[in-house]
Design an enzyme around this catalytic site. Structure first.
Site, PDB file in Angstrom:
ATOM      1  CD  GLU A 112       1.549  13.517  -1.329  1.00 52.06           C
ATOM      2  OE1 GLU A 112       1.923  14.520  -1.951  1.00 52.06           O
ATOM      3  OE2 GLU A 112       2.261  12.904  -0.524  1.00 52.06           O
ATOM      4  CD  GLU A 132       4.073  10.030   6.480  1.00 54.79           C
ATOM      5  OE1 GLU A 132       3.743   9.801   5.305  1.00 54.79           O
ATOM      6  OE2 GLU A 132       3.266  10.460   7.340  1.00 54.79           O
TER       7      GLU A 132
END
Length: 258
Positions: A112, A132
């Protein structure tokens, strides 16, 4: 005690380095504090025209936020990456252009953070991923929202749903990164992009970045009808006059950032 972040001003270029290679440059609260200070100084210093974000060690650019629990919390509330990602706290908008030089693991919050850059240069060793779902941990979904906007729809969803990583060559093919080079050439390639940006009018660059990103999610007719104050303010700057003079005199412009 080191903050885990190095910050150096080199002419008109600010160099921000994640320096915790033994921990895959995972971001601690102390690093978040240091990054916030770096982004704030970059925004406020008119002599800084571009920033380069990189990391030490060949194994990883960044493995995301530190989850060891060993570090103390940040002294200020902010999003991951010193506020740059907007995940877990207030979003900080970097007004200057940002070049990210990434290698090895670029995963989770590290992925990110890289996607927050305006230009990404990747070593051929880089692997981008969102683990994730694979590890069964879902918190803020900022990384997924960025990925679905910066990658082709089905590529992003496949990465999100499987947790599998993509290599640098695929990232370049999908338009996620601007250039892929060998790891030994990574720093030089990032510097080359920084120099390309500093060759342009810094105020024009900043005004263009603000205008484009502030309306990127709006319909085209709204973007076209919007008045952009930084662009309007640029009309009365010394750099605009210098650009016109340099063009008329057929010489390279000498920008002042004023």
């Amino acid at each position: 005690m080191s903050s885990g972040v190095e910050f150096v001003k080199d002419g008109h270029v600010a160099r921000v380095v994640l320096d915790r290679p033994k921990a895959l440059n995972a971001i601690t609260p102390q690093m978040d504090d240091a990054l916030l200070d770096a982004w704030t100084e970059i925004n406020n210093d008119p002599d800084i025209w571009v920033a380069v974000l990189s990391a030490t060690g060949e194994k990883a650019f960044c493995a995301g936020g530190d989850v060891s629990g060993a570090a103390e919390g940040p002294s200020r509330r902010m999003a991951l990456g010193g506020g740059l990602t907007g995940v877990g706290g207030p979003l900080l908008t970097l007004r200057k252009p940002l070049v990210a030089a990434v290698q090895g693991y670029v995963i989770g919050g590290g992925f990110e953070l890289a996607m927050c850059a305006d230009v990404i240069v990747a070593a051929d060793t880089a692997q981008f991923g969102m683990p994730e779902t694979k590890v069964g941990i879902i918190g803020e979904a900022g990384i997924m929202h960025r990925a679905i906007r910066q990658l082709p729809h089905h590529i992003a969803l496949a990465m999100i749903l499987t947790g599998e990583r993509i290599p640098a060559a695929a990232a370049e093919r999908y338009g996620l990164v601007n250039e892929v080079v060998g790891y030994p050439d990574l720093a030089e390639a990032a510097d080359r992009w920084a120099q390309k940006i500093t060759a342009a009018s810094p105020l024009a660059v900043q005004a263009a970045k603000e205008a484009v990103l502030s309306r990127v999610g709006w319909p085209l007719e709204v973007a076209l009808a919007t008045r952009y104050e930084p662009i309007e303010a640029y009309a009365s700057t010394k750099d605009r006059l210098e650009g016109r003079a340099a063009f008329a005199e057929r010489r390279a412009p000498r920008w002042q950032g004023r």
